[in-house]
Design a protein around this motif. Structure first.
Motif, short mmCIF file in Angstrom:
data_model
loop_
_atom_site.label_atom_id
_atom_site.label_comp_id
_atom_site.label_asym_id
_atom_site.label_seq_id
_atom_site.Cartn_x
_atom_site.Cartn_y
_atom_site.Cartn_z
N PHE A 29 15.64 9.91 -8.12
CA PHE A 29 14.93 9.49 -7.10
C PHE A 29 13.58 10.80 -7.06
O PHE A 29 13.05 10.47 -7.62
CB PHE A 29 15.43 10.02 -5.93
N MET A 30 14.26 11.41 -8.28
CA MET A 30 13.05 12.42 -8.17
C MET A 30 12.44 11.02 -10.08
O MET A 30 10.58 11.68 -9.65
CB MET A 30 13.29 13.59 -9.24
N LEU A 31 12.87 11.36 -10.94
CA LEU A 31 11.91 9.88 -11.45
C LEU A 31 10.90 9.23 -11.07
O LEU A 31 9.65 8.80 -11.33
CB LEU A 31 13.06 9.46 -12.75
N GLY A 32 11.65 8.37 -10.88
CA GLY A 32 10.93 7.17 -9.69
C GLY A 32 10.09 7.90 -8.75
O GLY A 32 8.86 7.09 -8.95
N ASN A 33 9.65 8.45 -8.47
CA ASN A 33 8.56 9.40 -7.68
C ASN A 33 7.75 9.89 -8.39
O ASN A 33 6.29 10.75 -8.13
CB ASN A 33 8.98 10.86 -6.83
N LEU A 34 7.71 10.50 -9.80
CA LEU A 34 6.96 11.21 -10.93
C LEU A 34 6.18 9.93 -11.92
O LEU A 34 5.82 10.51 -12.03
CB LEU A 34 8.01 11.70 -11.44
N SER A 85 0.59 -0.93 0.36
CA SER A 85 0.42 0.13 -0.36
C SER A 85 1.21 1.39 -0.20
O SER A 85 0.26 2.44 0.32
CB SER A 85 -1.10 -0.08 0.96
N VAL A 86 1.87 1.15 0.27
CA VAL A 86 2.89 2.12 0.56
C VAL A 86 3.01 2.58 -0.87
O VAL A 86 3.67 1.63 -2.22
CB VAL A 86 4.25 1.98 0.68
N LEU A 87 3.43 4.04 -1.62
CA LEU A 87 3.72 4.22 -2.59
C LEU A 87 5.88 4.73 -3.00
O LEU A 87 6.03 5.27 -3.45
CB LEU A 87 3.34 5.37 -3.74
N LEU A 88 5.96 3.38 -3.15
CA LEU A 88 7.80 3.48 -3.55
C LEU A 88 7.89 4.26 -5.02
O LEU A 88 6.61 3.54 -5.10
CB LEU A 88 8.03 2.38 -2.65
N PRO A 89 9.32 4.55 -4.82
CA PRO A 89 9.63 4.81 -6.16
C PRO A 89 9.96 3.65 -6.83
O PRO A 89 10.54 2.94 -6.61
CB PRO A 89 10.51 6.04 -5.89
N ARG A 90 9.38 3.97 -8.36
CA ARG A 90 10.16 2.77 -9.17
C ARG A 90 10.37 3.90 -10.85
O ARG A 90 9.35 5.04 -11.11
CB ARG A 90 8.96 2.13 -9.93
N THR A 91 11.15 3.19 -11.22
CA THR A 91 11.78 4.26 -12.48
C THR A 91 12.56 2.85 -13.22
O THR A 91 13.66 1.97 -12.40
CB THR A 91 12.35 5.04 -12.67
N LEU A 112 26.28 18.54 -19.48
CA LEU A 112 25.95 17.31 -19.58
C LEU A 112 24.72 16.55 -20.75
O LEU A 112 23.42 15.82 -20.46
CB LEU A 112 26.14 16.42 -18.49
N PRO A 113 25.54 16.57 -22.15
CA PRO A 113 24.11 16.56 -23.21
C PRO A 113 24.00 15.53 -23.04
O PRO A 113 21.93 14.65 -22.99
CB PRO A 113 24.90 17.34 -24.71
N HIS A 114 24.44 14.43 -22.90
CA HIS A 114 24.37 12.91 -22.62
C HIS A 114 22.83 12.27 -21.59
O HIS A 114 22.37 12.13 -21.88
CB HIS A 114 25.02 12.02 -23.16
N LEU A 115 23.28 12.72 -20.28
CA LEU A 115 23.08 12.53 -19.62
C LEU A 115 21.90 13.20 -19.11
O LEU A 115 20.44 13.08 -19.52
CB LEU A 115 23.90 13.04 -18.26
N ALA A 116 21.47 14.45 -20.09
CA ALA A 116 20.47 14.90 -19.92
C ALA A 116 19.39 14.86 -20.80
O ALA A 116 17.48 15.11 -20.32
CB ALA A 116 20.68 16.49 -20.65
N GLU A 117 19.69 14.17 -21.78
CA GLU A 117 18.87 13.77 -23.16
C GLU A 117 18.26 11.88 -22.47
O GLU A 117 17.33 12.05 -22.46
CB GLU A 117 19.42 13.45 -24.18
N GLU A 118 19.18 11.18 -21.74
CA GLU A 118 18.90 10.10 -21.47
C GLU A 118 18.11 10.21 -19.81
O GLU A 118 16.34 9.50 -19.83
CB GLU A 118 20.05 9.24 -20.56
N VAL A 119 17.34 11.30 -19.30
CA VAL A 119 17.18 11.73 -18.48
C VAL A 119 16.05 12.22 -18.91
O VAL A 119 14.28 11.29 -18.54
CB VAL A 119 16.76 12.93 -17.15
N TYR A 120 15.71 13.25 -20.03
CA TYR A 120 14.64 13.76 -20.89
C TYR A 120 13.45 12.42 -21.12
O TYR A 120 12.47 12.99 -21.37
CB TYR A 120 15.02 14.66 -22.16
N ILE A 121 14.68 11.67 -21.71
CA ILE A 121 13.44 10.14 -22.68
C ILE A 121 12.83 9.39 -20.91
O ILE A 121 11.59 8.97 -21.65
CB ILE A 121 14.66 9.37 -22.90
#
Length: 969
Positions: free
Chosen positions: A691-696, A24-30, A797-806
Motif C-alpha cells: 500500500f505504501m509503495l503503491g502510493n509512492l 483522473s484518480v491517482l490510484l496506487p501502482r507498484t 526479515l532480511p529477505h523481505l526488507a531488501e525486497e522492499v528496499y529494491i
C-alpha cells in the motif's frame, strides 16, 4: 481495518466503475507483489541473497569505518548430525541481534564455530565397527570425515537461513591453531596448580568406557532401582548406649541405599552430628534398630509394624560406635559424623562407600579411610570382590547377588522398587556409575569464589537464570577433564615408565602446542617420541633419558575444548565478548566451562552478558523425538515436504519470524499452527508495505519531500508516532526481545497505520492534485514510515526488507538496505502540542462514531461545540474556517462537513445525534493542564455523493464536488 478491506476488494479497495473520472484518480501502482508462495517465494529469497550480497555483507561491515565493535561469540554446535530447529532458534536469534547492531553502524565480530571432538562423533563415525583393530589415527581419520560432513550440512543450512557471517573463515575445535590456543590455557592453569592428577571417584560410563563430566550426564527421572534396608550390627556400642544394650540386647544400625551393589565396598556408616537418633524395638520381634528420630514414623509404616522408642540420643553421642560389615566377616565399619546426611528420606544413617560416591570420598579423605574399587571399566566386579561376585555386572546380576548375600546373612530388612532420577550417559543413553579412577582434574574449589565474583558483573537474560548458574557452580566439587578415547585433543603429558610419575611443565606443553599449531594434534600419534620430547625440552625439564618415558593416551574433555574458545577466537586485545547466546542446557556446560577457564587465566568472565533461551518443543509441548514422529525439520519448513498441501514451502523469513515472535525464554513451540500464523503475519505485513509503495509511485523524497513544519498536522503527528515507534523498537532489540519488536510492529501497523492513518489519508492520496502540498505532505510521511518500518523489520526479515528496499523510490543504484543504516528519526518530529491537537480530535471522533453505531462517518455533517479555551484553540488550528468540507479537522473526523463552534444552534435538526465528552490537555510536564468538555451533533448530510472522490460533498449526484471539478480533468 483498511488492509482487510484492500484485500477483500482486489487489493486497493476502491470501487470505481466505468466513467469519465476513473483516469483522473491517482490510484496506487507498484510491481511489488502482494503475495509470494511456493517455488516463486524460494527463488525470490535466493535472488535477494545473491543480488543484495548476503555472502559479502559480513566482510563489508568489517572493512567499513566504525568506532564501536559488537562481539557475539558463537557457541559451537556439535558436529554430529543434521541441522535441526534448535539450531534455527539459536542461530537466527543471534543473527537478529548481529544485523541490528550492524545497521546501527557497529563492527560485528561474529565467527561461527563447531565443536568437532568427542565420543558421539567417534561412535557415529565408527558405527558397528567399534574400535576393534583400529589404531588411534584410524579412529581419528574416520571421526574427522564424519564431523566435516556434518559441518558442511549445518553450514549450508545456516547460510540459507540468512545468517550473516564469513562462512569461509569459521573456527573448528579440531584445527591445529585452535588446539594450540587450548593447550596454552591448559598450561597456564596447570602452572597455577589448578590442574592436577588424582585417584578419586568420577562419573564412569561402562557403556562407553570413559570418565564423564557433570555436563555430559542426562538425568532419567523414571529410572528404577532395587532399594534395600539393611542392618549393620553394632560390635562396639557407643558409651551412651551401653545401658540399653546391656538390658535389651544387641543393636543394629539400619541403612537405606538404592545401590545395593556398593555394599561390598562399604567403609563406614555416617550420621548427622546435630540430629536426634532413637533406638527402637520392633513390635513384631525383639530386634533393636538405631534410626533417626525423624524417620521413625515413616519407617514403622514402611515395615508394617510399630516401633517403640527405648532411648534417644544426639548424633554426637554415636561417636565411637563400630559395626560389623554384613557380607564381609571380620571387617569393622565405624560410625562417623558427616554433614551430607539427609533426613528427608531413608533412615538418617548413610552407608558409605568411598569408591562410589563423591560425598563418601570426602568422608574417606577426612578420616583416612581406604578407597577400594571393586568395579572395573566395564562395570563388572573385579577379583577383589570375591569369587561369588567376580565378573558380574554391578547394575544387573551383581546387584541381585549382593541382595542375596545380605538376605543369607540375615541383614536384609526390606527390598523395594524405587523410581528416582538417575544419571545416564548422554551419548549411549545408558546408566552410569561412580567409581574411582586416576584422572586429570581441575580444582573448582580454587576457582569457585572468583567465578561467582566475575558472574556478579555479568548481565543475565533472563535474570531468573542466575540462580541456576550459581547452583551449578556450587554442585561441582571438581572437574574431571581427562577422557579415555582417541578423538580429541591429547593431554600433553608423558609418564615415567617405572614410577608412573607425569612429566608436564611449561617447556613440554609449549613445545607440544607449537607442534599442534603447525601439524595438528594427529602428530601426537604420528611423530616419534623424540620429536614430541626433544633433548632441549628434556634438559629444561630436568628430566631423565627419553627411553624412560612414554606418551599419555588420554584426551581432554570436549567441554574444555569448547570452554577455551574465548582464547582461540576472540580478539587478543580484549578477550571478552559482549554476549554469549545459547540454550539453557549450557548453564552447566559451555557457559560454565568458559567462565572457569577464563577466570583462571584472565581473572574475568569471557562475556559481559549471557542470553539463555529455552528448548523447542512440539505444539503439544512434547520434546521432539523420532519415536513420537513430531520432529519439525527446518529444511522442510523452508522448502516444503513431499506433499505441499501438508507441508508447504514457507521460506526462510517465516522460519525467522517464528523465532522472533516466540518467547524464547520459555519452551518454544513449533508446528503447523505456529508456521501458518507466521506466514499470515508476513502476508499482512506485505499488504501494508505494498500500500505504501503503491502510493509512492512517482515520488522522489530527495527532491519532492515536504518540510515537517509545512505538513498537515495529521502527517506531522504520524512522524511523532514513528519517532516513538523507532525508539521502542531500538529498545526491544537492545533487550534481546525480538518478540516485543514483532508486537510493536504489529501494533503500529494495525492501530496507527491501517485503522487510523491509512483510512484518513486515502482521499488526499487519490483525489488531490499530484503535486499538491497536501498530497506531497502525505507521501513524505509514507516514505518515512515505509523506510522506518522496513528497517525495523530488517533484522528479523532480511529477505523481505531488501525486497522492499529494491522497490522503494529515491535510492542510489546498487545500494542495499543493510549497507544504509538503522531507522532515521529526527528530534523535529517530536511535537507535544501537535500530539494534543490530533489526539483531542480523535477523542471527539470516537464520541461521534459511538453515536452512529457503525454507520459510515462520511454520511454525516458534524457540529462540534467547545467552550473557549485551549481545546478550542487546538481544534481551530485544524480548521481555519468555521465550516469546511476539506479541512484537516474534517479529514480526521472522516465526515462530510465539520462546523466548529462555541455553542450548538438552538434550531438543531431533530435527526441530530448528540454525544459529549471531556479531554484532558497536559502540556509541558503538567505546567499546562486543562480538562475541556465538548459536544458533537451528528446530522445526516444533505450533500450528494461525488462521482469522483466518493465523498458526500457534491451539490448533486451527477456533479463532482468543487474540489474534484478543479482536479478531475
Amino acid at each position: 481495518s483498511l488492509i482487510g478491506k484492500l484485500l477483500e476488494c482486489g487489493f486497493w479497495g476502491v470501487a470505481f466503475g466505468p466513467g469519465q473520472y476513473r483516469d483522473s484518480v491517482l490510484l496506487p501502482r507498484t510491481e511489488f507483489p502482494s503475495n509470494l508462495s511456493g517455488q516463486k517465494l524460494l527463488e525470490r529469497e535466493m535472488e535477494i541473497q545473491r543480488e543484495c550480497g548476503f555472502a559479502e555483507l559480513y566482510a563489508w561491515q568489517r572493512d567499513r569505518k566504525s568506532k564501536k565493535e559488537y562481539c557475539l561469540h558463537d557457541g559451537p554446535p556439535y558436529a554430529n548430525g543434521d541441522p535441526h530447529v534448535g539450531h534455527a532458534l539459536n542461530k537466527i536469534l543471534k543473527d537478529i541481534r548481529n544485523r541490528f547492531e550492524m545497521l546501527r553502524g557497529r563492527h560485528i565480530h561474529y565467527v561461527p564455530g563447531w565443536d568437532c571432538h568427542g565420543l558421539p562423533i567417534e561412535l557415529k563415525a565408527l558405527g558397528e565397527l567399534g574400535t576393534s583393530g583400529l589404531s588411534p589415527l584410524q579412529v581419528r581419520q574416520k571421526a574427522r570425515v564424519f564431523a566435516e560432513g556434518a559441518i558442511a550440512r549445518q553450514r549450508a543450512a545456516f547460510q540459507r537461513w540468512g545468517v550473516m557471517a564469513d562462512w569461509d573463515n569459521c573456527y573448528y575445535t579440531f584445527d591445529g591453531s585452535y588446539e594450540a590456543a587450548q593447550l596454552k590455557v591448559f598450561q597456564d592453569m596447570h602452572s597455577k596448580g589448578l590442574i592436577y592428577q588424582d585417584y578419586k571417584p568420577v562419573f564412569w560410563s561402562p557403556s562407553t568406557r570413559t570418565a564423564l563430566a557433570e555436563a555430559e550426564l542426562e538425568y532419567n527421572p523414571q529410572h528404577t532401582s532395587k532399594a534395600i534396608y539393611a542392618t549393620f550390627a553394632l560390635s562396639t556400642v557407643p558409651p551412651e548406649m551401653a545401658d540399653i544394650a546391656g538390658k535389651l540386647g544387641s543393636i543394629s544400625v539400619l541403612v537405606w541405599t538404592t545401590q545395593p551393589w556398593t555394599i561390598p565396598a562399604n567403609q563406614a556408616v555416617c550420621f548427622m552430628p546435630n540430629a536426634q537418633y532413637s533406638v527402637v524395638k520392633r513390635a513384631d520381634g525383639s530386634q533393636l534398630l538405631l534410626v533417626a528420630t525423624d524417620r521413625v514414623a515413616s519407617l514403622a509404616t514402611l515395615l508394617g509394624t510399630e516401633l517403640e522408642s527405648v532411648g534417644t540420643f544426639t548424633g554426637a553421642q554415636l561417636e565411637g560406635g563400630v559395626c560389623c560389615h554384613p557380607t564381609i566377616p571380620g571387617k569393622d565399619v565405624p560410625l562417623l559424623p558427616a554433614n551430607h546426611v539427609n533426613m528427608g528420606k531413608g533412615t538418617g544413617l548413610v552407608h558409605t562407600a568411598p569408591a562410589h560416591g563423591m560425598e563418601d570420598f570426602t568422608v574417606a579423605s577426612d578420616f583416612n579411610l581406604p578407597v577400594e574399587c571393586l568395579v572395573d571399566e566395564d562395570g563388572q566386579f573385579t577379583e577383589l570382590a570375591g569369587p561369588e561376585l567376580q565378573g558380574q555386572r554391578v547394575m544387573a546380576e551383581g546387584n541381585d547377588t549382593v541382595i542375596s548375600m545380605l538376605k543369607a546373612a540375615g541383614a536384609l530388612v526390606k527390598e523395594e522398587a524405587c523410581v528416582h532420577s538417575y544419571p545416564y550417559d548422554w551419548r549411549s543413553k545408558q546408566p552410569v556409575l561412580i567409581r574411582p579412577s586416576k584422572q586429570w582434574f581441575i580444582n573448582i574449589a580454587g576457582l569457585k569464589d572468583k567465578a561467582k565474583e566475575a558472574l556478579a558483573k555479568v548481565r543475565v537474560i533472563p535474570e531468573s537464570a542466575r540462580g541456576s548458574l550459581l547452583a551449578h557452580l556450587d554442585r561441582r566439587p571438581y572437574w574431571c577433564i581427562s577422557r579415555q578415547r582417541s578423538w580429541g585433543v591429547p593431554i600433553p603429558v608423558f609418564y615415567h615408565k617405572e614410577t608412573g610419575e607425569p612429566l608436564i611443565n611449561r617447556h613440554t606443553v609449549s613445545h607440544v602446542a607449537q607442534l599442534f599449531s603447525e601439524k595438528g594434534s594427529d602428530c601426537w600419534w604420528e611423530l616419534p617420541l623424540g620429536s614430541l620430547l626433544p633433548p632441549e625440552v628434556l634438559q629444561k625439564s630436568k628430566a631423565g633419558d627419553l627411553t624412560e618415558y612414554e606418551r599419555g593416551e588420554d584426551v581432554l574433555d570436549i567441554w574444555f575444548d569448547s570452554g577455551t574458545s574465548w582464547a582461540a577466537v576472540l580478539e587478543e586485545a580484549n578477550r571478552r565478548a559482549d554476549v554469549y547466546v545459547e540454550g539453557k542446557d549450557q548453564i552447566g556446560g559451555w557457559f560454565q566451562s568458559s567462565l572457569l577457564t577464563s577466570v583462571a587465566v584472565q581473572k574475568k568472565a569471557p562475556y559481559k552478558a549471557l542470553v539463555i533461551h529455552d528448548f523447542v518443543v512440539s505444539e503439544k509441548g512434547d520434546k521432539m523425538s523420532k519415536s513420537l514422529g513430531n520432529i519439525v525439520d527446518p529444511d522442510t519448513v523452508i522448502n516444503g515436504g513431499e506433499d505441499p498441501s501438508l507441508s508447504p514451502p514457507y521460506g526462510a523469513d517465516v522460519l525467522r519470524w517464528w523465532v522472533a515472535k516466540s518467547n524464547v525464554f520459555s519452551e518454544v513451540q513449533i508446528g503447523p499452527a505456529a508456521l501458518t500464523s507466521a506466514r499470515d503475519n508476513i502476508s499482512k505485513l506485505r499488504a501494508t508495505l505494498k500500500f505504501m509503495l503503491g502510493n509512492l509511485r512517482g515520488f522522489d523524497p530527495r527532491t519532492q519531500a515536504v518540510d515537517p513544519k509545512e505538513m498537515h498536522y495529521i502527517d506531522q503527528y504520524l512522524l511523532h508516532l514513528l519517532r516513538n515507534y523507532s525508539m521502542k523498537m531500538t529498545d526491544a532489540y537492545n533487550d534481546f526481545d525480538a518478540g516485543r519488536a514483532t508486537r510493536l510492529l504489529q501494533g503500529f501497523i494495525t492501530r496507527d497505520l491501517s485503522s487510523f492513518y491509512f483510512s484518513i489519508i486515502k482521499d488526499r492520496l487519490y483525489c488531490d492534485p499530484e503535486n499538491s502540498l497536501a498530497r506531497r505532505s502525505c507521501q513524505t510521511v509514507l516514505a518515512e514510515v515505509l523506510d522506518g518500518v522496513t528497517r525495523s523489520i530488517a533484522p528479523i526479515l532480511p529477505h523481505l526488507a531488501e525486497e522492499v528496499y529494491i522497490h522503494t523510490p529515491g535510492h542510489e543504484g546498487g545500494c542495499t538496505l543493510f549497507r544504509s543504516g538503522w531507522i532515521k528519526s529526527s528530534p523535529v518530529w517530536r511535537r507535544p502540542g501537535l500530539e494534543e491537537a490530533v489526539e483531542g480530535a480523535c477523542a471527539i471522533r470516537d464520541s461521534f462514531l459511538s453515536s452512529i453505531h457503525g454507520r459510515s462517518a462520511a454520511e454525516y455533517e458534524l457540529i462540534i461545540e467547545i467552550e473557549p479555551g485551549l481545546l478550542f484553540e487546538l481544534m481551530e488550528s485544524l480548521q481555519e474556517e468555521p465550516t469546511s468540507s476539506y479541512s484537516q479537522l474534517t479529514e480526521l473526523m472522516m465526515s462530510s462537513r465539520t462546523t466548529l463552534t462555541n455553542a450548538l444552534p438552538r434550531d438543531m435538526n431533530a435527526d441530530a445525534l448528540i454525544s459529549q465528552g471531556n479531554f484532558l490537555i497536559n502540556l509541558e510536564g503538567g505546567v499546562i493542564r486543562e480538562d475541556s468538555a465538548y459536544q458533537v451533533a451528528a446530522v445526516p448530510t444533505s450533500m450528494a455523493r461525488c462521482p469522483r472522490c466518493r465523498r458526500y460533498t457534491s451539490e448533486s449526484p451527477d456533479c463532482p464536488c468543487s474540489r474534484c471539478q478543479k482536479n478531475g480533468n
